[in-house]
Design an enzyme around this catalytic site. Structure first.
Site, mmCIF file in Angstrom:
data_model
loop_
_atom_site.group_PDB
_atom_site.id
_atom_site.type_symbol
_atom_site.label_atom_id
_atom_site.label_comp_id
_atom_site.label_asym_id
_atom_site.label_seq_id
_atom_site.Cartn_x
_atom_site.Cartn_y
_atom_site.Cartn_z
ATOM 1 C CE LYS A 146 35.621 27.371 -3.257
ATOM 2 N NZ LYS A 146 36.223 26.279 -4.001
ATOM 3 C CG ASP A 175 43.113 24.238 -7.193
ATOM 4 O OD1 ASP A 175 42.875 25.287 -6.564
ATOM 5 O OD2 ASP A 175 42.228 23.555 -7.742
ATOM 6 C CG PHE A 200 36.305 20.352 -6.691
ATOM 7 C CD1 PHE A 200 35.309 19.665 -7.380
ATOM 8 C CD2 PHE A 200 36.274 21.743 -6.702
ATOM 9 C CE1 PHE A 200 34.299 20.351 -8.050
ATOM 10 C CE2 PHE A 200 35.270 22.432 -7.364
ATOM 11 C CZ PHE A 200 34.273 21.728 -8.039
HETATM 12 C C1 LIG Z 1 36.134 25.792 -5.349
HETATM 13 C C2 LIG Z 1 37.350 25.244 -5.947
HETATM 14 C C3 LIG Z 1 37.594 25.329 -7.340
HETATM 15 C C4 LIG Z 1 36.569 25.890 -8.300
HETATM 16 O O1 LIG Z 1 36.352 27.249 -8.069
HETATM 17 P P1 LIG Z 1 35.112 27.994 -8.789
HETATM 18 O O2 LIG Z 1 35.307 29.427 -8.411
HETATM 19 O O3 LIG Z 1 33.865 27.398 -8.237
HETATM 20 O O4 LIG Z 1 35.261 27.748 -10.238
HETATM 21 C C5 LIG Z 1 38.783 24.843 -7.833
HETATM 22 N N1 LIG Z 1 39.703 24.312 -7.015
HETATM 23 C C6 LIG Z 1 39.514 24.213 -5.679
HETATM 24 C C7 LIG Z 1 40.583 23.638 -4.830
HETATM 25 C C8 LIG Z 1 38.328 24.662 -5.107
HETATM 26 O O5 LIG Z 1 38.123 24.540 -3.791
#
Ligand SMILES: *Cc1c(COP(=O)(O)O)cnc(C)c1O
Length: 386
Positions: free
Chosen positions: A241, A212, A127
């Site tokens: 986050k 990420d 994700f």
């Molecule tokens: C939550 C998340 C995102 C997206 O972050 P947003 O602030 O909602 O755009 C991208 N990568 C990972 C691994 C995430 O957990």
């Protein structure tokens, strides 16, 4: 129709206040918060240092634009580069934006070298966010339906399968984009040996490794960044986050040669790295250090893992317990949703990661007693579900 667009299947609950790891709903009921705003409320709710820093910043200056030098942004960039071993940071407002910046930087880096490499390879079940670029990079079909045409240049391979990755790499490949631990996709751990293999592959072929760490970064997995545990370093790192502890901020960091491809006018963000969000992030990093929260994550993570493993031996419905630090998933043989609802009725907030995994994400300053309390509640939930 509701005035708020219906993009979330919301819990039937309205939260109005928080203190530490506890939150209260609009009827005055108290809950232990093992969601933390989806790994955002790093220091729990209403941490006095955060309240103080944000009040002081609000009384000084909230925003001034990146047309000017911003001392707190400079300070935060220095802190994050020194913690990560990368050279330079770009600030934005969310995880998806951080990943978009990473993808743009990777393409620009090869463009500057007059190389045709443009494609990004990511993992199935990953994700990476909801922007057109990042939902295309995401390895889950459900986020893509209805949004075509999607941008070209994205390929997916299964996680932890190095030969599949080697097979997918070609002359067009610019970067490999991975989460060290897939949060949304089901709490799936990237094997450290796999990550080292990917690092070597990138080194051998001159490709960029983008990690990420939007969910895993900022201490969540027991080290400041999850990549540290594998003994590697990415070329590009994305954070969001937990970085702002509840104030929106994202960051994309890169090594020196790569970062040099973002010159004036190549990328930008109006709000990115403004004084308010940088004060929040600096406070998060200070408190992690002052309160030895990495140590706490490891101890409390062990305690939670041990408790859940003990439950697994009692309740066959729990198939597997996995995770790192305070990002833990319990995979069930059935649906997670009814158990999550029962936990909520018993005063514990937990969430899912896919249909069958219960995900636990307490704040990094969670106490031993609070972990015990959550384990007692979860045991009652499992007892009831038998
Ligand atoms: C939550 C998340 C995102 C997206 O972050 P947003 O602030 O909602 O755009 C991208 N990568 C990972 C691994 C995430 O957990």
């Amino acid at each position: 129709m509701n005035a708020v667009m219906n993009t979330y299947a919301r819990f039937p609950l309205t939260l109005v206040r928080g203190q530490g790891a506890r939150v209260w709903d609009d009827a005055g009921n108290c809950y232990l918060d093992f969601i933390s705003g989806i790994a955002v409320d790093t220091l729990g709710h209403a941490h006095p240092k955060m309240t103080e820093a944000l009040s002081a910043q609000a009384a000084t200056m909230l925003h001034c634009s990146n047309l000017f030098h911003i001392p707190k942004q400079q300070q935060l960039a220095e802190k994050l580069t020194s913690l990560s071993g990368l050279a330079s940071a770009f600030f934005c407002n969310s995880g998806a934006e951080a990943n978009e910046a990473a993808i743009k930087l990777a393409r620009k880096y090869f463009y500057d070298q007059e190389s045709g490499r443009r494609t990004v390879i990511s993992a199935t079940k990953s994700f990476h966010g909801r922007l057109l670029s990042t939902l295309t990079a995401t390895g889950q079909d459900k986020v893509k339906i209805g949004f075509d045409p999607l941008p070209p240049g994205f390929i997916h391979v299964p996680l932890n399968d190095l030969s599949a990755l080697e097979g997918a790499v070609n002359q067009q490949t610019a970067a490999i984009l991975l989460e060290p631990l897939q949060g949304e996709g089901g709490v799936n751990i990237a094997d450290p040996a796999y990550l080292r293999g990917v690092r070597s592959l990138c080194d051998d072929l001159g490709l960029l490794l983008i990690l990420d760490e939007v969910q895993t970064g900022i201490g969540r997995c027991g080290t400041m960044f999850a990549f540290e545990a594998a003994g590697i370093r990415p070329d590009i790192l994305t954070l969001a986050k937990g970085l702002g502890g509840g104030v929106p901020i994202g960051a994309m960091l890169a090594g020196e040669h790569v970062a040099a491809s973002f010159g004036p006018g190549t990328h930008g963000s109006t709000f990115g790295g403004n004084p308010l969000s940088c004060s929040a992030a600096l406070t998060v990093l200070d408190v992690i250090e002052e309160e030895s929260l990495l140590e706490n994550v490891n101890k409390r993570g062990e305690q939670l893992m041990k408790g859940l493993k003990a439950m697994q031996s009692r309740f066959p419905m729990i198939q597997e317990v996995r995770g790192k630090g305070l990002l833990i998933g319990a995979e069930l043989s059935g649906e997670a949703a009814p158990l999550i609802a029962d936990a909520r009725a018993r005063g514990l907030l937990v969430l899912s990661a896919g249909p069958n995994v219960v995900r636990l994400l307490p704040p990094l300053n969670i106490t031993e007693e609070e972990i015990d309390e959550a384990l007692v509640t979860l045991t009652a939930v499992m007892e009831n579900a038998k």
